[in-house]
Design a protein around this motif. Structure first.
Motif, mmCIF file in Angstrom:
data_model
loop_
_atom_site.group_PDB
_atom_site.id
_atom_site.type_symbol
_atom_site.label_atom_id
_atom_site.label_comp_id
_atom_site.label_asym_id
_atom_site.label_seq_id
_atom_site.Cartn_x
_atom_site.Cartn_y
_atom_site.Cartn_z
ATOM 1 N N VAL A 96 0.860 -1.218 -0.068
ATOM 2 C CA VAL A 96 -0.333 0.230 -0.157
ATOM 3 C C VAL A 96 0.800 1.296 -0.051
ATOM 4 O O VAL A 96 0.274 2.338 -0.670
ATOM 5 C CB VAL A 96 -0.984 -0.106 1.156
ATOM 6 C CG1 VAL A 96 -1.685 1.328 1.165
ATOM 7 C CG2 VAL A 96 -2.027 -1.241 0.979
ATOM 8 N N GLN A 97 2.060 1.134 0.792
ATOM 9 C CA GLN A 97 2.810 2.340 0.652
ATOM 10 C C GLN A 97 3.351 2.645 -0.492
ATOM 11 O O GLN A 97 3.443 3.773 -1.111
ATOM 12 C CB GLN A 97 4.014 1.946 1.669
ATOM 13 C CG GLN A 97 3.793 2.251 3.380
ATOM 14 C CD GLN A 97 4.957 1.943 3.953
ATOM 15 O OE1 GLN A 97 5.784 1.201 3.881
ATOM 16 N NE2 GLN A 97 4.946 2.780 5.277
ATOM 17 N N HIS A 98 3.790 1.544 -1.392
ATOM 18 C CA HIS A 98 4.369 1.676 -2.812
ATOM 19 C C HIS A 98 3.188 2.583 -3.440
ATOM 20 O O HIS A 98 3.594 3.528 -4.324
ATOM 21 C CB HIS A 98 4.895 0.475 -3.188
ATOM 22 C CG HIS A 98 4.997 0.479 -4.764
ATOM 23 N ND1 HIS A 98 6.191 1.130 -5.366
ATOM 24 C CD2 HIS A 98 4.214 0.201 -5.931
ATOM 25 C CE1 HIS A 98 6.125 1.079 -6.704
ATOM 26 N NE2 HIS A 98 5.054 0.582 -6.932
ATOM 27 N N LEU A 99 1.913 1.817 -3.492
ATOM 28 C CA LEU A 99 0.746 2.457 -4.403
ATOM 29 C C LEU A 99 0.536 3.860 -4.087
ATOM 30 O O LEU A 99 0.190 4.618 -5.047
ATOM 31 C CB LEU A 99 -0.133 1.288 -4.275
ATOM 32 C CG LEU A 99 -0.051 -0.105 -4.793
ATOM 33 C CD1 LEU A 99 -1.352 -0.836 -4.431
ATOM 34 C CD2 LEU A 99 0.258 -0.196 -6.072
ATOM 35 N N VAL A 100 0.640 4.056 -2.736
ATOM 36 C CA VAL A 100 0.330 5.481 -2.229
ATOM 37 C C VAL A 100 1.247 6.425 -2.884
ATOM 38 O O VAL A 100 1.240 7.578 -3.429
ATOM 39 C CB VAL A 100 0.084 5.557 -0.709
ATOM 40 C CG1 VAL A 100 0.250 6.953 -0.223
ATOM 41 C CG2 VAL A 100 -1.316 4.964 -0.258
ATOM 42 N N PHE A 149 4.566 -4.100 -14.845
ATOM 43 C CA PHE A 149 4.581 -4.889 -13.887
ATOM 44 C C PHE A 149 5.857 -5.756 -14.144
ATOM 45 O O PHE A 149 6.216 -6.853 -13.736
ATOM 46 C CB PHE A 149 3.546 -5.927 -13.531
ATOM 47 C CG PHE A 149 2.399 -5.353 -12.850
ATOM 48 C CD1 PHE A 149 1.288 -4.996 -13.633
ATOM 49 C CD2 PHE A 149 2.403 -5.153 -11.438
ATOM 50 C CE1 PHE A 149 0.072 -4.425 -12.867
ATOM 51 C CE2 PHE A 149 1.238 -4.516 -10.786
ATOM 52 C CZ PHE A 149 0.302 -4.133 -11.516
ATOM 53 N N LYS A 150 6.552 -5.369 -15.154
ATOM 54 C CA LYS A 150 7.868 -5.782 -15.546
ATOM 55 C C LYS A 150 8.971 -5.227 -14.763
ATOM 56 O O LYS A 150 9.114 -4.132 -14.685
ATOM 57 C CB LYS A 150 8.170 -5.751 -17.140
ATOM 58 C CG LYS A 150 7.283 -6.750 -17.695
ATOM 59 C CD LYS A 150 7.567 -6.885 -19.292
ATOM 60 C CE LYS A 150 6.864 -7.886 -20.071
ATOM 61 N NZ LYS A 150 7.230 -8.133 -21.478
ATOM 62 N N ASP A 175 12.128 9.341 -14.076
ATOM 63 C CA ASP A 175 13.478 9.517 -14.321
ATOM 64 C C ASP A 175 14.473 8.928 -13.381
ATOM 65 O O ASP A 175 14.329 9.532 -12.058
ATOM 66 C CB ASP A 175 14.025 10.960 -14.445
ATOM 67 C CG ASP A 175 13.182 11.713 -15.744
ATOM 68 O OD1 ASP A 175 12.644 10.990 -16.653
ATOM 69 O OD2 ASP A 175 12.895 12.791 -15.687
ATOM 70 N N GLY A 176 15.384 8.006 -13.776
ATOM 71 C CA GLY A 176 16.367 7.330 -12.873
ATOM 72 C C GLY A 176 15.674 6.319 -12.012
ATOM 73 O O GLY A 176 16.494 5.666 -11.084
ATOM 74 N N GLY A 177 14.543 5.942 -12.296
ATOM 75 C CA GLY A 177 13.767 4.833 -11.651
ATOM 76 C C GLY A 177 14.251 3.375 -11.886
ATOM 77 O O GLY A 177 14.599 3.232 -13.253
ATOM 78 N N PHE A 178 14.146 2.554 -11.137
ATOM 79 C CA PHE A 178 14.786 1.221 -11.330
ATOM 80 C C PHE A 178 13.524 0.214 -11.856
ATOM 81 O O PHE A 178 13.829 -0.705 -12.199
ATOM 82 C CB PHE A 178 15.275 0.679 -10.102
ATOM 83 C CG PHE A 178 16.824 1.136 -9.968
ATOM 84 C CD1 PHE A 178 17.940 0.717 -10.594
ATOM 85 C CD2 PHE A 178 16.785 2.131 -8.666
ATOM 86 C CE1 PHE A 178 18.999 1.204 -10.351
ATOM 87 C CE2 PHE A 178 18.158 2.725 -8.480
ATOM 88 C CZ PHE A 178 19.254 2.391 -9.297
ATOM 89 N N GLY A 179 12.413 0.587 -11.603
ATOM 90 C CA GLY A 179 11.241 -0.320 -12.094
ATOM 91 C C GLY A 179 11.064 -1.485 -11.507
ATOM 92 O O GLY A 179 10.560 -2.366 -12.071
ATOM 93 N N LEU A 180 11.493 -1.533 -10.357
ATOM 94 C CA LEU A 180 11.299 -2.636 -9.236
ATOM 95 C C LEU A 180 10.201 -2.843 -8.213
ATOM 96 O O LEU A 180 9.692 -3.842 -8.069
ATOM 97 C CB LEU A 180 12.590 -2.971 -8.577
ATOM 98 C CG LEU A 180 13.828 -3.255 -9.410
ATOM 99 C CD1 LEU A 180 14.941 -3.558 -8.488
ATOM 100 C CD2 LEU A 180 13.337 -4.792 -10.417
ATOM 101 N N GLY A 181 9.339 -1.550 -8.135
ATOM 102 C CA GLY A 181 8.658 -1.284 -7.041
ATOM 103 C C GLY A 181 7.180 -2.044 -7.484
ATOM 104 O O GLY A 181 6.667 -2.674 -6.660
ATOM 105 N N ALA A 182 6.717 -1.818 -8.521
ATOM 106 C CA ALA A 182 5.274 -2.412 -9.190
ATOM 107 C C ALA A 182 5.688 -3.979 -9.349
ATOM 108 O O ALA A 182 4.904 -4.865 -8.906
ATOM 109 C CB ALA A 182 4.869 -1.989 -10.552
ATOM 110 N N PHE A 183 6.744 -4.324 -9.903
ATOM 111 C CA PHE A 183 6.816 -5.705 -10.134
ATOM 112 C C PHE A 183 7.021 -6.535 -8.545
ATOM 113 O O PHE A 183 6.377 -7.502 -8.330
ATOM 114 C CB PHE A 183 8.348 -5.992 -10.831
ATOM 115 C CG PHE A 183 8.987 -7.343 -10.906
ATOM 116 C CD1 PHE A 183 10.162 -7.661 -9.756
ATOM 117 C CD2 PHE A 183 8.306 -8.219 -11.807
ATOM 118 C CE1 PHE A 183 10.428 -9.074 -9.558
ATOM 119 C CE2 PHE A 183 8.833 -9.573 -11.847
ATOM 120 C CZ PHE A 183 10.052 -9.890 -11.013
#
Length: 702
Positions: A591-595, A640-641, A648-656
């Motif tokens: 929930v923290q990540h989604l918020v 979700f990949k 910018d600069g995000g690793f793209g791991l939070g949603a995954f």
């Protein structure tokens, strides 16, 4: 010439008789039930060839010996087809007894007449024996036809070959005798060729003697189709010949009219077969239904199916060949004669969406082009291949509001959809195929279901291997990602050194106002950098199975709202007493990540809503923003990949990682979003009351 052929036949059948006598009885018994009767038949045929060579075909002596030959051949047919494994019908038994009686009477009367009259036979003898031979040949053909049809499943090649040889000889003799009876003249040329036909029958005995072909003999489908084409061409020529003969008898210009009509019919039929796929499909179904025991030529179909699945491995095909999902759809469609197919793959929330199509254009972005979680679960548990026509008939008899049917309405409404095939790999459904209705629609039978079930399992192995390769590639990328943390650790070391230096200088310069101002600013910057590093390094994977339990949702949401207050005010609404089954820390992390994502996506001052309720036996937590939104293609293919991010600069791991944690607790995450109109993330979790009731029920059952 006839005498030479008769001598060759005598020598050949005598040798075959001796060869059969020399064969071990146990070895011959494995091929046919009564090998000794085959030896008797070969010997009787050799005895018959003797008067053929001495007196010529058609002589009364040859006719008497022919009765002995027919008696031996009928004896072999009786012992072969009159058994528990190949029962003979009562009418055929009566026919067989009648034929044996005729052969015995012919043999006795012929021998007696020759004995009394000497070399010259009585005038009535030849016509009588000819008539008797016609009856025996006709009855023998009936027995061979019935025996082969009713016992074909248990017959081996030697038996089929010998029975075919008998049928060939009787058919030729009957043809010669019928021509003579109809024309009133003896067909001398055909009678003189009788020894040649006998020689053609000799290889059938050699096949039996050499123990060739223990397996069942049958024509391949290619040979059968070519035979049918040749028979059709022969029938066409016969019809043309008869039409011309009739036209000549009638006179006038009917001959040219008949030829023109025949040509038009032939061209029209051929053109229809070339142009119309429906006519070709209908013809194929009729041929398969009436000429073959099985619908599928398994060897040919399996080779084509495997070749289609593995064709892209060479890397020399087009785009279709390199796309495994499209090859799977194509292979399953070609197997059943379907002109198109859809392949559905699991999406982020656990539901299945159309991912690929073969010759079946469909809007994959449509909201209804999905298979729900419930439908997917039912298909996976039952492993049922769904006949959509049967589902439509069942649905029409029920209330339209009945939601007990697992198949979605869009598939039921689309009459092109014919079959739904779950593709399972070790009891786990990794894809769903929907096959287009063939040009000639037909009902599914047991053979279709078996073929589709096995083909689905083989296709699943290819898809599972492809997924394993993708997972291995992602693991390697994670490996590379972990190596990058050495640079982050270097930054932490620099920060630690900077703070340590600041602490040492504070002992000497703490009383200076300028130093204190610089120190406060430096500490703020260092604290911010450390916070950022901690967020990036925070452990996200937990072990929900060990910490699972009843978790109250409202306290977690209130705590998250309090923490987010400096950045944004949250509007929190929670059903009283709502509790989920899972791990409190994991739920908080998701929930923290989604918020946080909702706040980042929204402009300053735009509120973010968090709503939690119980729905359909599960806990539902919605995080709603009015930010920039996302496209459907991004949600389906990239959200979700890992290593894919819009920041910018995000690793793209939070949603995954959020999705991985939710699925580990038995939950899922659904997303609804439109560009410019915000997003709604829905976290589904098992309801604590429902899970507790299920555990209690299992305990009671034990």
């Amino acid at each position: 010439m006839s005498e030479i052929l008769s001598v060759l036949a005598l020598v050949g059948f005598s040798a075959a008789t001796l060869w059969l006598l020399a064969r071990p009885s146990a070895r011959m018994s494995a091929l046919m039930p009564t090998p000794w009767m085959l030896t008797v038949a070969a010997g009787a045929t050799a005895l018959w060839c003797a008067p053929l060579a001495l007196f010529g075909p058609g002589s009364s002596q040859a006719m008497v010996a022919q009765a002995l030959r027919d008696l031996a051949m009928l004896g072999w047919l009786s012992t072969t087809f009159w058994s528990s494994g190949a029962p003979m019908s009562r009418p055929l038994r009566l026919i067989l007894r009648m034929l044996v009686t005729i052969c015995l009477l012919t043999l006795v009367l012929g021998a007696a007449a020759h004995w009394r009259a000497g070399a010259a036979a009585a005038p009535w003898m030849t016509p009588t024996m000819t008539f008797a031979a016609m009856i025996v040949a006709t009855g023998g053909l009936l027995i061979v036809d019935s025996g082969v049809r009713h016992a074909s499943a248990g017959l081996r090649t030697p038996v089929m070959a010998v029975a075919g040889g008998f049928a060939m000889l009787w058919a030729y003799e009957l043809n010669v005798q019928l021509i003579g009876a109809l024309t009133g003249k003896s067909a001398s040329t055909l009678i003189q060729l009788l020894p040649a036909v006998v020689l053609l029958m000799l290889p059938t005995y050699i096949v039996a003697a050499m123990d060739i072909g223990r397996e069942r003999m049958q024509l391949s489908r290619t040979a059968a189709m070519r035979t049918l084409i040749l028979l059709g061409a022969a029938a066409y020529l016969v019809v043309i010949g008869l039409t011309g003969a009739i036209a000549r008898l009638i006179g006038g210009d009917y001959a040219e009219l008949a030829q023109a009509a025949s040509l038009v019919v032939a061209l029209g039929t051929g053109g229809l077969l070339i142009v119309s796929a429906r006519v070709r499909a209908w013809l194929s179904v009729m041929i398969t239904k009436h000429l073959f025991e099985h619908r599928y030529d398994y060897r040919t179909e399996w080779m084509r199916f495997t070749a289609t699945l593995g064709h892209g491995a060479n890397g020399d095909g087009g785009e279709d060949d390199r796309n495994l999902h499209r090859r799977v759809a194509k292979a399953l469609a070609e197997l059943t004669g379907s002109p198109g197919a859809l392949l559905m793959l699991p999406g982020a929330g656990g539901s299945f969406r159309v991912a690929e199509q073969w010759h079946w254009p469909i809007d994959a972005e449509a909201e209804d082009a999905t298979l729900s979680l419930r439908s997917a679960f039912m298909l996976q548990e039952t492993r049922h291949i769904v006949d959509l026509d049967a589902e439509r008939r069942g649905k029409s008899a029920q209330n339209a509001a009945d939601d007990n049917l697992a198949i979605p309405d869009w598939l039921i409404a689309d009459t092109r959809a014919w079959v739904v095939v779950p593709i399972l790999h070790f009891q786990r459904m990794i894809a769903v195929a929907v096959l287009h209705r063939p040009a000639v629609s037909r009902a599914l039978d047991w053979e279709d279901l078996d073929v589709l079930r096995i083909a689905g399992q083989q296709a699943a192995s290819y898809l599972a291997e492809s997924q394993s390769q993708e997972a291995l590639s992602e693991a390697r990328r994670f490996d590379e990602f972990n190596r990058r943390f050495a640079f982050i650790m270097h930054d932490i070391k620099n920060l630690a050194s900077q703070i340590g230096l600041l602490a040492r200088n504070a002992e000497r310069h703490a009383d200076k106002p300028d130093f204190r101002a610089d120190m406060v600013e430096t500490l703020k910057i260092s604290a911010g950098r450390l916070s950022d590093l901690l967020v990036r390094l925070a452990p996200r994977a937990r072990g929900p199975a060990a910490e699972a339990g009843r978790v109250l949702i409202e306290p977690i949401l209130n705590e998250i709202a309090a923490e987010a207050l400096p950045r944004r005010a949250l509007f929190v609404g929670c059903q009283a007493g709502l509790s989920a089954w899972g791990d409190a820390g994991s739920i908080r992390q998701i929930v923290q990540h989604l918020v946080a994502n909702a706040i980042d996506a929204s402009d300053v001052g735009i509120p973010v809503q968090v709503v939690a309720v119980a729905e359909h036996g599960r806990a539902r937590i919605d995080v709603i923003d009015q930010g920039s939104g996302m496209t459907r293609s991004f949600i389906r293919d990239e959200l979700f990949k890992p290593f894919v991010s819009t920041k910018d600069g995000g690793f793209g791991l939070g949603a995954f990682e959020a999705l991985q944690i939710a699925q580990a607790m038995g939950g899922a995450i659904d997303v609804e979003s439109e560009p410019g109109r915000g997003s709604s993330f829905t976290l589904w979790l098992p309801l604590a009351d429902a899970r507790s009731d299920a555990k209690l029920m299992k305990a009671v059952m034990r």
